[in-house]
Design a protein around this motif. Structure first.
Motif, short mmCIF file in Angstrom:
data_model
loop_
_atom_site.label_atom_id
_atom_site.label_comp_id
_atom_site.label_asym_id
_atom_site.label_seq_id
_atom_site.Cartn_x
_atom_site.Cartn_y
_atom_site.Cartn_z
N ALA A 100 4.75 -8.86 5.87
CA ALA A 100 5.04 -8.75 7.30
C ALA A 100 5.97 -7.59 7.60
O ALA A 100 5.91 -7.01 8.69
CB ALA A 100 5.65 -10.06 7.81
N ALA A 101 6.80 -7.23 6.63
CA ALA A 101 7.77 -6.16 6.85
C ALA A 101 7.19 -4.78 6.60
O ALA A 101 7.47 -3.84 7.36
CB ALA A 101 8.99 -6.38 5.95
N VAL A 102 6.37 -4.62 5.56
CA VAL A 102 5.94 -3.27 5.16
C VAL A 102 4.43 -3.11 5.03
O VAL A 102 3.96 -2.01 4.75
CB VAL A 102 6.61 -2.88 3.82
CG1 VAL A 102 8.12 -2.89 3.95
CG2 VAL A 102 6.16 -3.79 2.69
N GLY A 103 3.67 -4.20 5.15
CA GLY A 103 2.23 -4.08 5.02
C GLY A 103 1.71 -4.67 3.72
O GLY A 103 2.44 -5.32 2.96
N ASP A 104 0.42 -4.41 3.44
CA ASP A 104 -0.26 -5.07 2.33
C ASP A 104 0.36 -4.79 0.97
O ASP A 104 0.31 -5.62 0.06
CB ASP A 104 -1.74 -4.66 2.30
CG ASP A 104 -2.52 -5.21 3.49
OD1 ASP A 104 -2.02 -6.17 4.12
OD2 ASP A 104 -3.61 -4.69 3.78
N TRP A 105 0.93 -3.59 0.80
CA TRP A 105 1.47 -3.28 -0.53
C TRP A 105 2.62 -4.21 -0.91
O TRP A 105 2.91 -4.38 -2.09
CB TRP A 105 1.89 -1.83 -0.62
CG TRP A 105 3.16 -1.46 0.12
CD1 TRP A 105 3.24 -0.96 1.38
CD2 TRP A 105 4.50 -1.57 -0.37
NE1 TRP A 105 4.56 -0.75 1.72
CE2 TRP A 105 5.36 -1.11 0.66
CE3 TRP A 105 5.07 -2.01 -1.56
CZ2 TRP A 105 6.74 -1.08 0.54
CZ3 TRP A 105 6.45 -1.99 -1.70
CH2 TRP A 105 7.28 -1.53 -0.66
N GLY A 106 3.25 -4.80 0.09
CA GLY A 106 4.35 -5.72 -0.19
C GLY A 106 3.91 -6.92 -0.99
O GLY A 106 4.62 -7.39 -1.89
N THR A 107 2.71 -7.43 -0.70
CA THR A 107 2.19 -8.58 -1.44
C THR A 107 1.98 -8.22 -2.91
O THR A 107 2.36 -8.98 -3.82
CB THR A 107 0.86 -9.06 -0.82
OG1 THR A 107 1.11 -9.50 0.51
CG2 THR A 107 0.27 -10.21 -1.63
N ALA A 108 1.36 -7.06 -3.15
CA ALA A 108 1.10 -6.65 -4.53
C ALA A 108 2.40 -6.42 -5.29
O ALA A 108 2.53 -6.82 -6.45
CB ALA A 108 0.24 -5.39 -4.53
N PHE A 109 3.37 -5.80 -4.63
CA PHE A 109 4.65 -5.50 -5.27
C PHE A 109 5.35 -6.78 -5.71
O PHE A 109 5.80 -6.90 -6.86
CB PHE A 109 5.53 -4.70 -4.30
CG PHE A 109 6.88 -4.35 -4.86
CD1 PHE A 109 7.03 -3.33 -5.78
CD2 PHE A 109 8.01 -5.05 -4.45
CE1 PHE A 109 8.28 -3.01 -6.29
CE2 PHE A 109 9.26 -4.74 -4.95
CZ PHE A 109 9.39 -3.71 -5.87
N VAL A 110 5.46 -7.75 -4.79
CA VAL A 110 6.13 -9.00 -5.11
C VAL A 110 5.34 -9.78 -6.16
O VAL A 110 5.91 -10.41 -7.05
CB VAL A 110 6.34 -9.85 -3.84
CG1 VAL A 110 6.82 -11.25 -4.21
CG2 VAL A 110 7.36 -9.17 -2.93
N SER A 111 4.02 -9.72 -6.08
CA SER A 111 3.19 -10.49 -7.01
C SER A 111 3.38 -10.02 -8.44
O SER A 111 3.48 -10.83 -9.37
CB SER A 111 1.71 -10.38 -6.60
OG SER A 111 1.50 -10.95 -5.33
#
Length: 481
Positions: A280-291
């Motif tokens: 929600a803060a930075v876009g789709d790459w945020g999900t991959a980064f945290v994952s």
């Protein structure tokens, strides 16, 4: 590999210093829980309740960390602290209960790691669902036994891996907090402040206690692994260093999330909810980064907890409080039978998650509920030492006062945790405790002793009655998984 059963201590090569012990504490606590914090808190409380909850949990767990620090110094002969303190203070059967409960909580906690890994991958592979599909359980089972083979290779190799992973997994968490601070919206944070829909502030705080217990599990890690410490005082130092570092991380992750999204939306995120917040803060790459960070973190925490779960059984068996087959270790100091039994219990619980409504939350809450009883016994033992003044001969008055305050507060806090866990999880825990008593009976038979003393028999009957009530509750539906 050659195996030994003579109960000898670890070799000089397996002695570790304060930094490695601290890494064990941090590695044990920073795992699946931190990545689930935004949703779990948002489901129970707003900002105000979260602040109070972290204050209560931080202060309470600090007193518990101080208890372990003091006990490590005052009772240096007691290894595998959580179990050993219960036995020394309240007898053999209570010690067995503490060892069995702590061991089981570690094994159930290990299941949360695999469920969360599969749930994370489920964002790209729908067949894995939320980590609770048949395929997810099959892949998780394969992971369980691969790690069994890794740890069986040796304690030194496993702890070396843990040191590297502990550093690697903190990077994405710190990056998450920094990015969240940068995009923090004060208006959103203010809108999430009150949390009126969750009930009274007391209810909100109580309902968050299990998740705070879960994420703080591991604060006793240095104590559990104390037989490998180079110096006894390093155990207490590692406990406090690890606790302070992790508290700052956990509270930061929770609070900054309230400034990114409305609390109602955070509560609906799939786990790992940290990924949804960053997206929600930075876009789709945020999900991959945290994952990616989650998978590294969880595998590191799983390794640490696998070591600690086996260590508790092994030391209990060396002390003749568990069957002697669990005291067998390889020539690399790996308690192989204890490790196997730990992996087997995790496998059973992993299968049980197939029948739960929310596999991750069920395993998380059960882990926390099973751990609070051993913590309560440790705190009560510290209070008993202070009340009887055992080990306090010649102690300064300031030390007497400080240790009394710490022991009282830790006992009150852990008693509150038992209340916060609730009746349902207490009864589910007893479903494990009752049959686990077979290990206690085996131990007594090996020693040619009567299985139960009169007082122990009373406790066993009470536990059995609670286990029966738990089974009835599950069958009738008033307790759900």
């Amino acid at each position: 590999m050659a195996e030994r059963t003579d109960g000898a201590g670890p070799s000089t090569g397996t002695r570790v210093g304060v930094l490695t012990l601290t890494a064990m504490v941090v590695g044990s606590m920073v795992g699946a829980g931190v990545f689930s914090l935004p949703r779990r808190f948002a489901q129970e409380t707003g900002v105000a309740g979260a602040i109070v909850a972290w204050a209560v949990a931080g202060a309470g767990m600090l007193t518990l960390a101080l208890v372990f620090q003091r006990l490590a110094v005052r009772k240096p002969e007691l290894d595998a602290g959580v179990y050993a303190y219960a036995k020394a203070g309240f007898g053999d059967y209570t010690g067995f209960f503490s060892a069995a409960g702590y061991w089981a909580s570690a094994c159930v906690g290990n299941v949360t790691y695999w469920v969360l890994i599969m749930s994370t991958l489920g964002a790209w592979f729908p067949q894995l669902g939320a980590g609770d599909t048949l395929l997810a359980v099959a892949l998780s089972s394969a992971g369980l036994w691969l790690f069994f083979l890794l740890v069986r290779r040796g304690i030194q190799e496993a702890t070396a891996i843990n040191r590297v992973v502990t550093v690697a997994k903190l990077v994405p968490i710190v990056v998450f907090v920094l990015i969240a601070v940068f995009v923090f919206d004060p208006a959103v944070f203010a809108g999430n402040w009150a949390g009126e829909s969750y009930g009274s502030l007391f209810d909100q705080v109580r309902d968050t206690m299990l998740v705070t217990v879960f994420v703080f599990l591991g604060v006793e890690g240095a104590s559990v692994y104390s037989r490998h410490a180079r110096r006894r005082e390093d155990v207490g130092r590692a406990t406090l260093l690890g606790f302070g570092s992790v508290l700052a991380v956990f509270a930061s992750v929770t609070m900054v999330s309230y400034g990114i999204m409305p609390v109602e939306e955070i509560a609906e995120l799939r786990q790992p909810s940290m990924a949804g917040v960053l997206e929600a803060a930075v876009g789709d790459w945020g999900t991959a980064f945290v994952s990616v960070g989650l998978i590294i973190s969880v595998l590191g925490a799983y390794l640490a907890w696998t070591l600690m779960a086996a260590e508790v059984l092994y030391v209990a068996a060396k002390d003749r409080d568990m069957p002697r087959f669990l005291a067998r270790a390889t020539d690399r100091d790996v308690p192989v039978n204890a490790l196997f039994l730990s992996t087997l219990l995790s496998q059973v619980v992993l299968v049980v998650t197939l029948f739960s409504a929310d596999a991750f939350d069920f395993a998380l809450d059960l882990t926390a509920a099973m751990s609070v009883i051993p913590f309560l016994f440790a705190a009560a033992y510290a209070l008993k030492l202070r009340a009887t003044r055992e080990t306090y001969d010649g102690a300064p008055r300031a030390t007497l006062r400080a240790d009394l305050v710490v022991a009282v507060l830790a006992t009150v806090y852990t008693t509150f945790l038992v209340f916060a866990a609730g009746l349902s999880f207490l009864l589910i825990s007893l479903i494990f405790y009752a049959p686990a008593t077979l290990l206690f009976a085996m131990t007594r038979r090996e020693q040619g002793r009567r299985v139960f003393a009169p007082a122990e028999l009373v406790v066993f009957l009470a536990v059995t009655a609670g286990a029966v009530a738990g089974v009835v509750g599950l069958v009738s539906g008033w307790i759900s998984l």
